[in-house]
Write a protein that holds these residues in place. Structure first.
Motif, PDB file in Angstrom:
ATOM      1  N   GLU A  86      -3.081   7.322  -8.987  1.00 17.93           N
ATOM      2  CA  GLU A  86      -1.536   6.932  -8.592  1.00 17.93           C
ATOM      3  C   GLU A  86      -1.039   7.739  -7.098  1.00 17.93           C
ATOM      4  O   GLU A  86       0.108   7.567  -7.017  1.00 17.93           O
ATOM      5  CB  GLU A  86      -0.475   6.852  -9.760  1.00 17.93           C
ATOM      6  CG  GLU A  86      -1.126   6.144 -10.718  1.00 17.93           C
ATOM      7  CD  GLU A  86      -0.386   6.145 -11.931  1.00 17.93           C
ATOM      8  OE1 GLU A  86      -0.352   5.219 -12.841  1.00 17.93           O
ATOM      9  OE2 GLU A  86       0.247   6.999 -12.349  1.00 17.93           O
ATOM     10  N   GLN A  87      -2.140   8.403  -6.721  1.00 20.82           N
ATOM     11  CA  GLN A  87      -1.703   9.102  -5.575  1.00 20.82           C
ATOM     12  C   GLN A  87      -1.297   8.471  -4.269  1.00 20.82           C
ATOM     13  O   GLN A  87      -1.829   7.179  -4.123  1.00 20.82           O
ATOM     14  CB  GLN A  87      -2.478  10.238  -4.921  1.00 20.82           C
ATOM     15  CG  GLN A  87      -2.573  11.401  -6.074  1.00 20.82           C
ATOM     16  CD  GLN A  87      -3.374  12.682  -5.849  1.00 20.82           C
ATOM     17  OE1 GLN A  87      -3.516  12.880  -4.454  1.00 20.82           O
ATOM     18  NE2 GLN A  87      -4.031  13.350  -6.648  1.00 20.82           N
ATOM     19  N   GLY A  88      -0.672   8.447  -3.239  1.00 14.61           N
ATOM     20  CA  GLY A  88      -0.107   7.914  -2.197  1.00 14.61           C
ATOM     21  C   GLY A  88       0.885   8.192  -1.602  1.00 14.61           C
ATOM     22  O   GLY A  88       1.246   9.419  -1.332  1.00 14.61           O
ATOM     23  N   LYS A  92       4.765   4.586  -3.314  1.00 15.85           N
ATOM     24  CA  LYS A  92       4.129   4.384  -4.241  1.00 15.85           C
ATOM     25  C   LYS A  92       4.439   5.562  -5.562  1.00 15.85           C
ATOM     26  O   LYS A  92       4.603   5.498  -6.642  1.00 15.85           O
ATOM     27  CB  LYS A  92       2.562   4.550  -4.024  1.00 15.85           C
ATOM     28  CG  LYS A  92       1.523   4.502  -5.224  1.00 15.85           C
ATOM     29  CD  LYS A  92       0.168   4.319  -4.753  1.00 15.85           C
ATOM     30  CE  LYS A  92      -1.025   4.215  -5.843  1.00 15.85           C
ATOM     31  NZ  LYS A  92      -2.112   3.974  -5.193  1.00 15.85           N
ATOM     32  N   VAL A  93       4.365   6.898  -4.904  1.00 13.51           N
ATOM     33  CA  VAL A  93       4.475   8.087  -5.841  1.00 13.51           C
ATOM     34  C   VAL A  93       5.886   8.045  -6.345  1.00 13.51           C
ATOM     35  O   VAL A  93       6.246   8.261  -7.692  1.00 13.51           O
ATOM     36  CB  VAL A  93       4.202   9.595  -4.996  1.00 13.51           C
ATOM     37  CG1 VAL A  93       4.674  10.438  -5.827  1.00 13.51           C
ATOM     38  CG2 VAL A  93       2.971   9.416  -4.535  1.00 13.51           C
ATOM     39  N   SER A  94       7.052   7.565  -5.522  1.00 14.97           N
ATOM     40  CA  SER A  94       8.268   7.507  -6.149  1.00 14.97           C
ATOM     41  C   SER A  94       8.308   6.725  -7.422  1.00 14.97           C
ATOM     42  O   SER A  94       9.196   6.838  -8.434  1.00 14.97           O
ATOM     43  CB  SER A  94       9.299   7.214  -5.108  1.00 14.97           C
ATOM     44  OG  SER A  94      10.572   7.011  -5.398  1.00 14.97           O
ATOM     45  N   LYS A  95       8.048   5.624  -7.140  1.00 14.57           N
ATOM     46  CA  LYS A  95       7.502   4.309  -8.516  1.00 14.57           C
ATOM     47  C   LYS A  95       7.071   5.117  -9.729  1.00 14.57           C
ATOM     48  O   LYS A  95       7.545   5.016 -10.655  1.00 14.57           O
ATOM     49  CB  LYS A  95       7.012   3.232  -7.970  1.00 14.57           C
ATOM     50  CG  LYS A  95       7.867   2.378  -6.871  1.00 14.57           C
ATOM     51  CD  LYS A  95       7.206   1.375  -6.649  1.00 14.57           C
ATOM     52  CE  LYS A  95       7.923   0.179  -5.506  1.00 14.57           C
ATOM     53  NZ  LYS A  95       7.386  -0.920  -5.109  1.00 14.57           N
ATOM     54  N   VAL A  96       5.832   5.953  -9.380  1.00 12.45           N
ATOM     55  CA  VAL A  96       5.135   6.550 -10.288  1.00 12.45           C
ATOM     56  C   VAL A  96       6.051   7.675 -11.235  1.00 12.45           C
ATOM     57  O   VAL A  96       6.267   7.363 -12.465  1.00 12.45           O
ATOM     58  CB  VAL A  96       4.019   7.056  -9.959  1.00 12.45           C
ATOM     59  CG1 VAL A  96       3.169   8.048 -11.072  1.00 12.45           C
ATOM     60  CG2 VAL A  96       2.768   6.090  -9.334  1.00 12.45           C
ATOM     61  N   LEU A  97       6.727   8.408 -10.429  1.00 12.31           N
ATOM     62  CA  LEU A  97       7.614   9.322 -11.102  1.00 12.31           C
ATOM     63  C   LEU A  97       8.616   8.711 -11.724  1.00 12.31           C
ATOM     64  O   LEU A  97       8.990   9.182 -12.890  1.00 12.31           O
ATOM     65  CB  LEU A  97       8.236  10.354  -9.905  1.00 12.31           C
ATOM     66  CG  LEU A  97       9.266  11.320 -10.529  1.00 12.31           C
ATOM     67  CD1 LEU A  97       8.771  12.289 -11.421  1.00 12.31           C
ATOM     68  CD2 LEU A  97       9.632  11.898  -9.298  1.00 12.31           C
ATOM     69  N   LEU A 123      -2.757  15.116   0.731  1.00  9.83           N
ATOM     70  CA  LEU A 123      -1.757  15.414   1.890  1.00  9.83           C
ATOM     71  C   LEU A 123      -0.779  14.523   1.924  1.00  9.83           C
ATOM     72  O   LEU A 123       0.550  14.895   1.745  1.00  9.83           O
ATOM     73  CB  LEU A 123      -2.512  15.416   3.041  1.00  9.83           C
ATOM     74  CG  LEU A 123      -3.466  16.662   3.212  1.00  9.83           C
ATOM     75  CD1 LEU A 123      -3.778  16.737   4.878  1.00  9.83           C
ATOM     76  CD2 LEU A 123      -2.572  17.928   3.211  1.00  9.83           C
ATOM     77  N   GLU A 124      -0.965  13.227   1.857  1.00 12.26           N
ATOM     78  CA  GLU A 124       0.166  12.283   1.737  1.00 12.26           C
ATOM     79  C   GLU A 124       0.852  12.313   0.486  1.00 12.26           C
ATOM     80  O   GLU A 124       2.140  12.141   0.719  1.00 12.26           O
ATOM     81  CB  GLU A 124      -0.387  10.782   1.885  1.00 12.26           C
ATOM     82  CG  GLU A 124       0.557   9.408   2.004  1.00 12.26           C
ATOM     83  CD  GLU A 124      -0.304   8.364   2.131  1.00 12.26           C
ATOM     84  OE1 GLU A 124       0.251   7.596   2.859  1.00 12.26           O
ATOM     85  OE2 GLU A 124      -1.246   8.063   1.467  1.00 12.26           O
ATOM     86  N   SER A 125       0.360  12.352  -0.518  1.00 12.58           N
ATOM     87  CA  SER A 125       0.833  12.623  -1.862  1.00 12.58           C
ATOM     88  C   SER A 125       1.802  13.835  -1.887  1.00 12.58           C
ATOM     89  O   SER A 125       2.990  13.868  -2.368  1.00 12.58           O
ATOM     90  CB  SER A 125      -0.012  12.751  -3.115  1.00 12.58           C
ATOM     91  OG  SER A 125      -0.827  11.707  -3.105  1.00 12.58           O
ATOM     92  N   TYR A 126       1.361  14.979  -1.384  1.00 13.19           N
ATOM     93  CA  TYR A 126       2.313  16.086  -1.224  1.00 13.19           C
ATOM     94  C   TYR A 126       3.392  15.850  -0.311  1.00 13.19           C
ATOM     95  O   TYR A 126       4.683  16.420  -0.716  1.00 13.19           O
ATOM     96  CB  TYR A 126       1.428  17.413  -0.868  1.00 13.19           C
ATOM     97  CG  TYR A 126       2.058  18.568  -1.005  1.00 13.19           C
ATOM     98  CD1 TYR A 126       2.315  19.155  -2.165  1.00 13.19           C
ATOM     99  CD2 TYR A 126       2.895  19.217  -0.061  1.00 13.19           C
ATOM    100  CE1 TYR A 126       3.064  20.384  -2.579  1.00 13.19           C
ATOM    101  CE2 TYR A 126       3.437  20.431  -0.129  1.00 13.19           C
ATOM    102  CZ  TYR A 126       3.660  21.037  -1.356  1.00 13.19           C
ATOM    103  OH  TYR A 126       4.145  22.046  -1.766  1.00 13.19           O
ATOM    104  N   HIS A 127       3.259  15.096   0.647  1.00 14.47           N
ATOM    105  CA  HIS A 127       4.482  14.929   1.658  1.00 14.47           C
ATOM    106  C   HIS A 127       5.521  14.138   0.649  1.00 14.47           C
ATOM    107  O   HIS A 127       6.634  14.237   0.734  1.00 14.47           O
ATOM    108  CB  HIS A 127       3.963  14.243   2.606  1.00 14.47           C
ATOM    109  CG  HIS A 127       3.179  14.953   3.794  1.00 14.47           C
ATOM    110  ND1 HIS A 127       3.489  16.178   4.009  1.00 14.47           N
ATOM    111  CD2 HIS A 127       2.127  14.574   4.656  1.00 14.47           C
ATOM    112  CE1 HIS A 127       2.722  16.632   4.783  1.00 14.47           C
ATOM    113  NE2 HIS A 127       2.005  15.753   5.300  1.00 14.47           N
ATOM    114  N   ALA A 128       5.097  13.236  -0.215  1.00 13.69           N
ATOM    115  CA  ALA A 128       5.740  12.275  -1.126  1.00 13.69           C
ATOM    116  C   ALA A 128       6.599  13.259  -2.077  1.00 13.69           C
ATOM    117  O   ALA A 128       7.723  13.336  -2.162  1.00 13.69           O
ATOM    118  CB  ALA A 128       5.090  11.565  -1.829  1.00 13.69           C
TER     119      ALA A 128
END
Length: 297
Positions: A86-88, A92-97, A123-128
């Motif tokens: 579910e990384q991205g 995407k990450v906001s909806k997962v959280l 890296l993209e996930s960490y920026h999220a």
């Protein structure tokens, strides 16, 4: 002050309890019961993950434990993790959280970690995560299972230094290079598998020290990690062991005996990149959310 109320200050100023309960490989019902028991006996840090499949049970346990002990949300430090699949990007990450917050029944997460450094997306996930942190949905952000190469790349590409790197850490796997690197950048190492999946409990040196100090092998290991200033999460679903694992504050291991344990490092990992599906197509771990029974109402 030594005790379950003792905290360590993360690099963003947030105070995190130094010893907590983990719920890996635990059903929703067992997670609920273990969390309630842990909170009753003074634990204030709970560690779960989307991949474990038990966030609903963990959340019920947190709420029930707080209610029974008369605690407020800010009294409990909750860690969960972003699942590999579910990384991205931020959307995407906001909806997962949001889903994780719903499952846990919480308004915010104290510490949100990238569970594994999936090379294509971490890296993209960490920026999220950085954006979610700025929005106040999480109080601190960090990573798990990052080696020095991947951590270096993340530091070069990110704005916020991770507060935590959660790693396998126990007497036979002490992550010396990672510990040194992270410490030099203000990143706190947190131990998963602090007892070495039970293997360290049977080590002759640990057994001898347990006899010397009239303690269990687990207490010797957890006290050693405490004196090493390692934040630790330890798993159990049994009340006796949950209590025993926290009973490490009325004795101290001598410097000489600390060194004896330090010398047990074999630089062997129970689980690492060779076993990790996202880096190795023949890997065994990290490819799906664990299936555990739903929480019984």
């Amino acid at each position: 002050m030594d005790g379950l109320q003792s905290t360590i200050k993360l690099n963003n100023g947030v105070e995190m309890p130094r010893l907590g309960l983990g719920v890996w490989k635990t059903s929703n019902n067992d997670s609920r019961d273990a969390v309630v028991t842990a909170i009753k006996h003074g634990y204030r840090a709970i560690d779960t993950a989307r991949e474990y499949g038990n966030e609903p049970g963990t959340g019920v346990g947190i709420r029930e434990g707080m209610q029974q002990e008369g605690l407020k949300r800010e009294d409990i430090f909750v860690t969960t993790k972003l699942y590999n699949g579910e990384q991205g990007d931020y959307d995407k990450v906001s909806k997962v959280l949001d889903k994780q917050l719903s499952d846990l029944g919480l308004d915010y997460i104290d510490l949100y970690l990238i569970h594994w450094p999936v090379d294509a997306t971490y890296l993209e996930s960490y920026h999220a995560l950085e954006r979610l942190y700025k929005e106040g949905k999480v109080r601190a952000i960090g990573v798990s299972n990052f080696d020095n190469d991947r951590m270096s790349k993340l530091l070069e590409e990110s704005e916020i230094v991770p507060a935590i790197n959660q790693m396998e850490f126990n007497p036979t796997q002490q992550e010396k290079e990672i510990l040194s690197f992270d410490s030099s950048h203000g990143i706190q190492l947190e131990a998963w598998s602090p007892l070495g999946a039970g293997k360290s409990l049977n080590n002759p040196v640990i057994e001898a020290l347990a006899k010397k100090y009239s303690r269990s092998a687990a207490q010797i290991i957890l006290r050693w990690e405490w004196q090493r200033d390692i934040v630790t999460v330890v798993k159990s679903v049994h009340e006796k062991r949950i209590v025993e694992n926290s009973d490490i504050f009325d004795f101290e291991i001598s410097d000489e005996d600390m060194q004896r344990i330090n010398q047990l490092d074999e630089n062997k990992r129970d689980l690492w990149y060779d076993d990790f599906t996202w880096h190795n197509p023949n890997g065994r771990y990290g490819n799906e959310i664990e299936k555990v029974p739903d929480i019984k109402k």
